[in-house]
Design a protein around this motif. Structure first.
Motif, PDB file in Angstrom:
ATOM      1  N   HIS A   1       0.928  -1.170   0.018  1.00 45.34           N
ATOM      2  CA  HIS A   1       0.027  -0.047   0.154  1.00 45.34           C
ATOM      3  C   HIS A   1       0.914   1.278   0.059  1.00 45.34           C
ATOM      4  O   HIS A   1       2.032   1.211   0.413  1.00 45.34           O
ATOM      5  CB  HIS A   1      -0.899   0.063   1.254  1.00 45.34           C
ATOM      6  CG  HIS A   1      -0.179  -0.017   2.553  1.00 45.34           C
ATOM      7  ND1 HIS A   1      -0.015  -1.164   3.120  1.00 45.34           N
ATOM      8  CD2 HIS A   1       0.060   0.932   3.377  1.00 45.34           C
ATOM      9  CE1 HIS A   1       0.664  -0.718   4.326  1.00 45.34           C
ATOM     10  NE2 HIS A   1       0.566   0.438   4.404  1.00 45.34           N
ATOM     11  N   GLN A   2       0.373   2.292  -0.544  1.00 51.20           N
ATOM     12  CA  GLN A   2       1.007   3.586  -0.403  1.00 51.20           C
ATOM     13  C   GLN A   2       0.830   4.577   0.985  1.00 51.20           C
ATOM     14  O   GLN A   2      -0.046   4.652   1.440  1.00 51.20           O
ATOM     15  CB  GLN A   2       0.251   4.491  -1.394  1.00 51.20           C
ATOM     16  CG  GLN A   2       1.083   5.384  -2.280  1.00 51.20           C
ATOM     17  CD  GLN A   2       2.330   4.804  -2.754  1.00 51.20           C
ATOM     18  OE1 GLN A   2       2.612   3.738  -3.506  1.00 51.20           O
ATOM     19  NE2 GLN A   2       3.540   5.550  -2.696  1.00 51.20           N
ATOM     20  N   GLY A   3       2.176   4.321   1.312  1.00 49.03           N
ATOM     21  CA  GLY A   3       2.191   5.171   2.659  1.00 49.03           C
ATOM     22  C   GLY A   3       2.955   6.580   2.325  1.00 49.03           C
ATOM     23  O   GLY A   3       2.986   7.009   1.239  1.00 49.03           O
ATOM     24  N   VAL A   4       2.911   7.503   3.580  1.00 49.17           N
ATOM     25  CA  VAL A   4       3.365   8.799   3.072  1.00 49.17           C
ATOM     26  C   VAL A   4       4.607   8.766   2.505  1.00 49.17           C
ATOM     27  O   VAL A   4       4.935   9.729   2.034  1.00 49.17           O
ATOM     28  CB  VAL A   4       3.293   9.633   4.561  1.00 49.17           C
ATOM     29  CG1 VAL A   4       3.556  11.121   4.331  1.00 49.17           C
ATOM     30  CG2 VAL A   4       1.646   9.411   5.146  1.00 49.17           C
ATOM     31  N   ASN A   5       5.301   7.768   2.952  1.00 49.96           N
ATOM     32  CA  ASN A   5       6.909   8.015   2.412  1.00 49.96           C
ATOM     33  C   ASN A   5       7.398   7.189   1.354  1.00 49.96           C
ATOM     34  O   ASN A   5       8.354   6.943   0.882  1.00 49.96           O
ATOM     35  CB  ASN A   5       7.959   7.763   3.547  1.00 49.96           C
ATOM     36  CG  ASN A   5       7.560   8.726   4.853  1.00 49.96           C
ATOM     37  OD1 ASN A   5       7.490   9.909   4.615  1.00 49.96           O
ATOM     38  ND2 ASN A   5       7.657   7.977   5.862  1.00 49.96           N
ATOM     39  N   GLY A   6       6.223   6.392   0.976  1.00 49.64           N
ATOM     40  CA  GLY A   6       6.591   5.323  -0.366  1.00 49.64           C
ATOM     41  C   GLY A   6       5.788   4.085  -0.107  1.00 49.64           C
ATOM     42  O   GLY A   6       4.830   4.008   0.810  1.00 49.64           O
ATOM     43  N   THR A   7       5.956   3.181  -0.782  1.00 48.59           N
ATOM     44  CA  THR A   7       5.376   1.770  -0.800  1.00 48.59           C
ATOM     45  C   THR A   7       5.695   0.992   0.431  1.00 48.59           C
ATOM     46  O   THR A   7       6.914   0.808   0.655  1.00 48.59           O
ATOM     47  CB  THR A   7       5.522   0.932  -2.105  1.00 48.59           C
ATOM     48  OG1 THR A   7       5.378   1.965  -3.119  1.00 48.59           O
ATOM     49  CG2 THR A   7       4.902  -0.255  -2.335  1.00 48.59           C
ATOM     50  N   VAL A   8       4.598   0.418   0.997  1.00 48.87           N
ATOM     51  CA  VAL A   8       4.663  -0.270   2.445  1.00 48.87           C
ATOM     52  C   VAL A   8       4.464  -1.876   2.016  1.00 48.87           C
ATOM     53  O   VAL A   8       3.308  -2.204   1.528  1.00 48.87           O
ATOM     54  CB  VAL A   8       4.007   0.397   3.190  1.00 48.87           C
ATOM     55  CG1 VAL A   8       4.191  -0.593   4.438  1.00 48.87           C
ATOM     56  CG2 VAL A   8       4.301   1.875   3.634  1.00 48.87           C
ATOM     57  N   LEU A   9       5.247  -2.514   2.465  1.00 49.52           N
ATOM     58  CA  LEU A   9       4.824  -4.111   2.535  1.00 49.52           C
ATOM     59  C   LEU A   9       4.025  -4.354   3.605  1.00 49.52           C
ATOM     60  O   LEU A   9       4.429  -4.023   4.865  1.00 49.52           O
ATOM     61  CB  LEU A   9       6.160  -4.981   2.357  1.00 49.52           C
ATOM     62  CG  LEU A   9       5.873  -6.470   2.704  1.00 49.52           C
ATOM     63  CD1 LEU A   9       5.388  -7.059   1.442  1.00 49.52           C
ATOM     64  CD2 LEU A   9       7.183  -7.149   2.886  1.00 49.52           C
ATOM     65  N   GLY A  10       2.947  -5.182   3.540  1.00 49.52           N
ATOM     66  CA  GLY A  10       2.176  -5.460   4.823  1.00 49.52           C
ATOM     67  C   GLY A  10       1.652  -6.943   4.743  1.00 49.52           C
ATOM     68  O   GLY A  10       1.740  -7.383   3.479  1.00 49.52           O
ATOM     69  N   TYR A  11       1.379  -7.691   5.687  1.00 46.25           N
ATOM     70  CA  TYR A  11       1.131  -9.071   5.463  1.00 46.25           C
ATOM     71  C   TYR A  11       0.685  -9.620   6.800  1.00 46.25           C
ATOM     72  O   TYR A  11       0.760  -8.902   7.876  1.00 46.25           O
ATOM     73  CB  TYR A  11       2.333  -9.589   5.172  1.00 46.25           C
ATOM     74  CG  TYR A  11       3.452  -9.571   5.967  1.00 46.25           C
ATOM     75  CD1 TYR A  11       3.882 -10.052   7.202  1.00 46.25           C
ATOM     76  CD2 TYR A  11       4.510  -8.792   5.573  1.00 46.25           C
ATOM     77  CE1 TYR A  11       4.898  -9.943   7.799  1.00 46.25           C
ATOM     78  CE2 TYR A  11       5.767  -8.553   6.304  1.00 46.25           C
ATOM     79  CZ  TYR A  11       5.815  -9.262   7.625  1.00 46.25           C
ATOM     80  OH  TYR A  11       6.845  -8.937   8.351  1.00 46.25           O
ATOM     81  N   TRP A  12      -0.318 -10.621   6.739  1.00 45.82           N
ATOM     82  CA  TRP A  12      -0.495 -11.579   8.043  1.00 45.82           C
ATOM     83  C   TRP A  12      -0.703 -12.821   7.608  1.00 45.82           C
ATOM     84  O   TRP A  12      -1.196 -13.157   6.354  1.00 45.82           O
ATOM     85  CB  TRP A  12      -1.883 -10.790   8.658  1.00 45.82           C
ATOM     86  CG  TRP A  12      -3.252 -10.895   7.779  1.00 45.82           C
ATOM     87  CD1 TRP A  12      -3.707  -9.876   6.848  1.00 45.82           C
ATOM     88  CD2 TRP A  12      -4.310 -11.886   7.497  1.00 45.82           C
ATOM     89  NE1 TRP A  12      -4.930 -10.311   5.998  1.00 45.82           N
ATOM     90  CE2 TRP A  12      -5.056 -11.302   6.847  1.00 45.82           C
ATOM     91  CE3 TRP A  12      -4.135 -13.292   8.159  1.00 45.82           C
ATOM     92  CZ2 TRP A  12      -6.104 -12.177   6.347  1.00 45.82           C
ATOM     93  CZ3 TRP A  12      -5.449 -13.997   8.018  1.00 45.82           C
ATOM     94  CH2 TRP A  12      -6.304 -13.349   6.763  1.00 45.82           C
ATOM     95  N   LEU A  13      -0.711 -13.580   8.526  1.00 53.22           N
ATOM     96  CA  LEU A  13      -0.859 -15.120   8.230  1.00 53.22           C
ATOM     97  C   LEU A  13      -1.723 -15.746   9.530  1.00 53.22           C
ATOM     98  O   LEU A  13      -1.268 -15.285  10.659  1.00 53.22           O
ATOM     99  CB  LEU A  13       0.529 -15.707   8.444  1.00 53.22           C
ATOM    100  CG  LEU A  13       0.358 -17.573   7.846  1.00 53.22           C
ATOM    101  CD1 LEU A  13      -0.072 -17.528   6.502  1.00 53.22           C
ATOM    102  CD2 LEU A  13       1.741 -17.961   8.095  1.00 53.22           C
ATOM    103  N   ALA A  14      -2.790 -16.537   9.240  1.00 51.98           N
ATOM    104  CA  ALA A  14      -3.623 -17.121  10.116  1.00 51.98           C
ATOM    105  C   ALA A  14      -2.854 -17.970  11.166  1.00 51.98           C
ATOM    106  O   ALA A  14      -1.846 -18.639  10.788  1.00 51.98           O
ATOM    107  CB  ALA A  14      -4.674 -17.948   9.554  1.00 51.98           C
ATOM    108  N   ARG A  15      -3.294 -17.815  12.479  1.00 49.79           N
ATOM    109  CA  ARG A  15      -2.338 -18.475  13.569  1.00 49.79           C
ATOM    110  C   ARG A  15      -2.152 -19.742  13.270  1.00 49.79           C
ATOM    111  O   ARG A  15      -0.873 -20.355  13.560  1.00 49.79           O
ATOM    112  CB  ARG A  15      -2.851 -18.193  14.827  1.00 49.79           C
ATOM    113  CG  ARG A  15      -2.304 -18.737  15.874  1.00 49.79           C
ATOM    114  CD  ARG A  15      -2.208 -17.901  17.280  1.00 49.79           C
ATOM    115  NE  ARG A  15      -3.637 -17.676  17.711  1.00 49.79           N
ATOM    116  CZ  ARG A  15      -4.119 -17.456  18.898  1.00 49.79           C
ATOM    117  NH1 ARG A  15      -3.218 -17.630  19.911  1.00 49.79           N
ATOM    118  NH2 ARG A  15      -5.626 -17.057  19.105  1.00 49.79           N
TER     119      ARG A  15
END
Lengths: 178, 176
Positions: free
Chosen positions: A82-96
């Motif tokens: 996603h586009q953050g204020v300072n650039g492109t940000v990697l984000g993620y989640w995985l089910a427990r």
């Protein structure tokens, strides 16, 4: 743009409305959502459907999310940009239930490769809340380096928390590929 | 119109309002105000119900895209009150806005729109602006006409939400 990426243990594919049930089930877990900045808790099917509706066609690589799909389970997490204020940000989640098997590293590494191959960006930003050692380990395996600390709101906890900011530069990514 | 988008200032100020780029930090106030059918039913595209994910999508995708330049509105108390935007999807740049229901009837819409119109005019890149409002939306039509917008036609709307409803198209021509 519909992209499917396949790795030894999983497939990264476009999220669809059929994933709403799984996403709602797995994100309605404070052990997961409490590590994320932008996910409310409790998290219901309506939240998942609202998010899926925002995954419309025509998003750029810096706005793309992949469902992490494993055989016989369907969507067990999400990795994306996603586009953050300072650039492109990697984000993620995985089910427990799927933690501790290296799946997150495999998924995030594949997404990072795709992003650097698809764009001319010279870095990807990411980070984690200060207590999230597992996420830091994932990022270190991919070559992310800590570049600072900040304060970031965690929606699920309703509080501003210490955040460790990280980045992966294209040159580090390239060097590790060879 | 990319040039116009880039020429618009990052922030604008009026007597009571600050207009600034929407941020994720606006969402705790924005989402509850947007999740109100009295607000969304006058708009073409705002989803209802309006979930947190819609707010994230607005800040990260819609607000950063080439199609529009939205400003988050904060009042003299620092409270988030709504959004005013210039949109670039049609032939003429189009103004649009929404205010949270608790903030209606205090002249905030006129103030925000006045700032937006002045900023667009100051760029020198837009000879005219357009606006649209449902014919039933008397409050909005009054606000637009107060800023100098003139009715050019009333036609059935072609959006999914308002399909067929009478909609007033307005234009504001800047004097040379």
């Amino acid at each position: 743009m519909s992209v499917t990426l396949t790795t030894p243990h999983l497939t990264l594919r476009e999220p669809t409305m059929d994933d709403a049930g799984n996403i709602a089930k797995y994100l309605n877990d404070f052990a997961v959502s409490g590590n994320l900045a932008r996910v409310p808790f409790p998290y219901g099917r309506a939240d998942a459907e609202a998010w899926l509706k925002t995954r419309r066609p025509g998003l750029t690589p810096a706005q793309t999310s992949f469902a992490i799909d494993i055989p016989a389970q369907g969507c067990v997490g999400v990795v994306g940009f996603h586009q953050g204020v300072n650039g492109t940000v990697l984000g993620y989640w995985l089910a427990r239930p799927f933690w501790g098997q290296g799946l997150m590293t495999e998924a995030a590494g594949t997404a990072v490769d795709w992003f650097f191959e698809r764009t001319d960006a010279n870095r990807i930003l990411s980070g984690l809340f200060h207590f999230n050692a597992a996420s830091l380990a994932v990022q270190e395996k991919l070559g992310f380096a800590v570049i600072g600390r900040s304060r970031l709101v965690c929606l699920a906890r309703g509080a501003e928390l210490e955040h460790i900011d990280t980045e992966l530069t294209r040159s580090v990514w390239k060097a590790r590929k060879t | 119109m990319t040039k116009l988008r880039e020429a618009l200032p990052e922030t604008l100020r009026t007597a009571r309002l600050t207009l600034a780029p929407p941020r994720l930090t606006d969402l705790p106030e924005l989402v509850p105000l947007a999740d109100n059918e009295n607000v969304t039913r006058w708009t073409t595209r705002m989803p209802y119900p309006y979930a947190h994910a819609d707010g994230v999508d607005f800040v990260e995708n819609i607000a950063t895209g080439a199609d529009q330049k939205p400003y988050a509105l904060r009042n003299e108390d620092g409270a988030f009150i709504g959004v005013a935007s210039l949109m670039f999807h049609a032939q003429l740049p189009e103004v649009g806005y929404w205010l949270g229901e608790p903030f209606w009837g205090r002249g905030y819409a006129s103030e925000a729109l006045g700032a937006l119109v002045a900023a667009a005019r100051a760029t020198g890149l837009a000879p005219m602006l357009a606006a649209k409002a449902l014919a039933d939306n008397k409050a909005s039509l009054r606000v637009l006409e107060k800023q100098g917008f003139q009715r050019v036609r009333e036609v059935p709307d072609d959006s999914d939400r308002h399909k067929g409803k009478p909609t007033v198209h307005l234009e504001l021509e800047f004097e040379r």
